[in-house]
Design a protein around this motif. Structure first.
Motif, short mmCIF file in Angstrom:
data_model
loop_
_atom_site.label_atom_id
_atom_site.label_comp_id
_atom_site.label_asym_id
_atom_site.label_seq_id
_atom_site.Cartn_x
_atom_site.Cartn_y
_atom_site.Cartn_z
N THR A 14 0.80 -1.23 0.00
CA THR A 14 0.00 0.00 0.00
C THR A 14 0.83 1.27 0.00
O THR A 14 0.29 2.36 -0.11
CB THR A 14 -0.92 0.00 1.24
N GLY A 15 2.13 1.16 0.15
CA GLY A 15 2.98 2.34 0.25
C GLY A 15 3.17 3.04 -1.08
O GLY A 15 2.94 2.46 -2.15
N PRO A 16 3.59 4.31 -1.04
CA PRO A 16 3.80 5.08 -2.28
C PRO A 16 4.91 4.51 -3.15
O PRO A 16 4.92 4.72 -4.37
CB PRO A 16 4.17 6.48 -1.75
N GLU A 17 5.84 3.77 -2.54
CA GLU A 17 6.93 3.18 -3.34
C GLU A 17 6.39 2.16 -4.34
O GLU A 17 7.06 1.88 -5.35
CB GLU A 17 7.98 2.53 -2.43
N GLN B 141 2.67 2.16 -5.32
CA GLN B 141 1.50 2.65 -6.04
C GLN B 141 1.70 4.00 -6.74
O GLN B 141 0.98 4.30 -7.68
CB GLN B 141 0.31 2.73 -5.08
N THR B 142 2.64 4.80 -6.28
CA THR B 142 2.83 6.12 -6.91
C THR B 142 4.26 6.35 -7.35
O THR B 142 4.53 6.62 -8.52
CB THR B 142 2.38 7.24 -5.95
N ASP B 143 5.21 6.25 -6.41
CA ASP B 143 6.61 6.57 -6.74
C ASP B 143 7.26 5.53 -7.64
O ASP B 143 8.12 5.86 -8.45
CB ASP B 143 7.44 6.70 -5.45
N HIS C 10 5.59 -0.82 -11.15
CA HIS C 10 4.15 -0.71 -11.42
C HIS C 10 3.62 -1.97 -12.10
O HIS C 10 2.50 -2.42 -11.81
CB HIS C 10 3.86 0.52 -12.29
#
Length: 303
Positions: A191-194, A196-198, A231
């Motif tokens: 669930t971390g940004p590493e 899902q986003t970063d 991703h």
């Protein structure tokens, strides 16, 4: 054709080919043997009372319901004897000799080994136990085994008397769902940004010097590769386990995601030192190879 598309055969989604089950059995036995061989050099260190984890301490540390045959004696020779029995049972499993009996023996001894040395277990060990448990209820010896060779009459195998290679049962449903649950819930935990986003998760993983390999060190700073790959892995683990059970074009989805997940596990093998975990996962994925694959392979090999 239209009605078949609108009302697909849901049975095929959880059907396992008996030839794939045979390859699964052989690979399972090989992994059990490899696991035992890896443990041999430090057998007395971890599995005897003279080592770092005496039985008294492990029994107190474990829950009351955790039983292990290794608790019967604290000498390293007893542990060596049990490991030798486990190795012979794994070899018999590979050959398909007294398959059900040796599956039970392998399961009991593997669980006993894990309860004796719980500090050495990881996710791959848990998956291996789960695969062995569901295997207790599957006809692992129905094809390409000593047991199958010895069977001379249909009466000896009434459930497989029609010689069909497709096999469906509650156990096939369970083991296929178990295999995909590893990936699906892994994605849910990321669930971390590493992730899902970063898209930096793989970059950080490859920089863990305790687990990375020489190969990982050569490309871990290529952000143009690690970010999209991060991703890709997250989406594959999230959507792959759902689509592989799609009742429409199920064979196609099985081919696509079998290759995708196996390539993922090969990536783990090349880049991370995480023991036998990737090999256990690849073994479980063999069950998803559709009947069309085995029919084509059998035709090319024997004709």
């Amino acid at each position: 054709m239209t009605s078949h598309f609108l009302v697909p055969d849901l049975r095929s989604v959880f059907t396992v080919d008996l030839r794939g089950l045979a390859l699964f059995r052989i690979a399972l036995g090989f992994i059990l043997l490899a696991d035992l061989v890896i443990r041999v050099p430090e057998l007395g260190f971890w599995l005897s009372d003279s080592g770092v984890a005496p039985r008294e301490w492990i029994i107190q540390w474990n829950h009351d319901w955790r039983f292990s045959l290794y608790f019967a004696h604290g000498h390293w020779l007893w542990a060596a004897f049990l490991n030798a029995v486990a190795a012979l049972s794994a070899l018999a499993l590979m050959l398909g000799l007294r398959t059900r009996l040796n599956t039970i023996i392998s399961f009991v001894l593997l669980v006993s080994l894990h309860f004796r040395a719980p500090m050495l277990t990881q996710g791959g060990d848990m998956l291996l136990v789960a695969m062995l448990f569901w295997s207790l209820f599957l006809p692992l010896g129905a094809r390409y085994s000593v047991d199958a060779t010895l069977v001379r009459t249909r009466a000896a195998q009434p459930t497989l008397a029609n010689h069909s290679n497709g096999y469906l049962s509650a156990a096939t449903v369970a083991i296929l769902l178990q295999t995909m649950a590893v990936y699906f819930f892994s994605a849910w935990l990321k669930t971390g940004p590493e992730w899902q986003t970063d898209g930096t998760a793989i970059y950080y993983a490859l920089h863990l010097d305790d687990t990375n390999t020489w190969f990982a060190q050569q490309w871990r700073d290529w952000h143009a590769v690690t970010v999209p790959l991060t991703h890709y892995v997250w989406w594959l683990e999230l959507l792959g386990p759902v689509l592989i059970f799609c009742p429409w074009f199920n064979s196609t989805f099985r081919y696509v995601f079998f290759l995708a997940f196996v390539s993922l596990e090969v990536g783990f093998l090349l880049n991370l030192q995480i023991g036998l975990f990737p090999l256990v996962s690849i073994t479980s994925l063999l069950l998803f190879l559709p009947t069309s694959f085995w029919d084509r392979l059998q035709t090319e090999v024997f004709i």
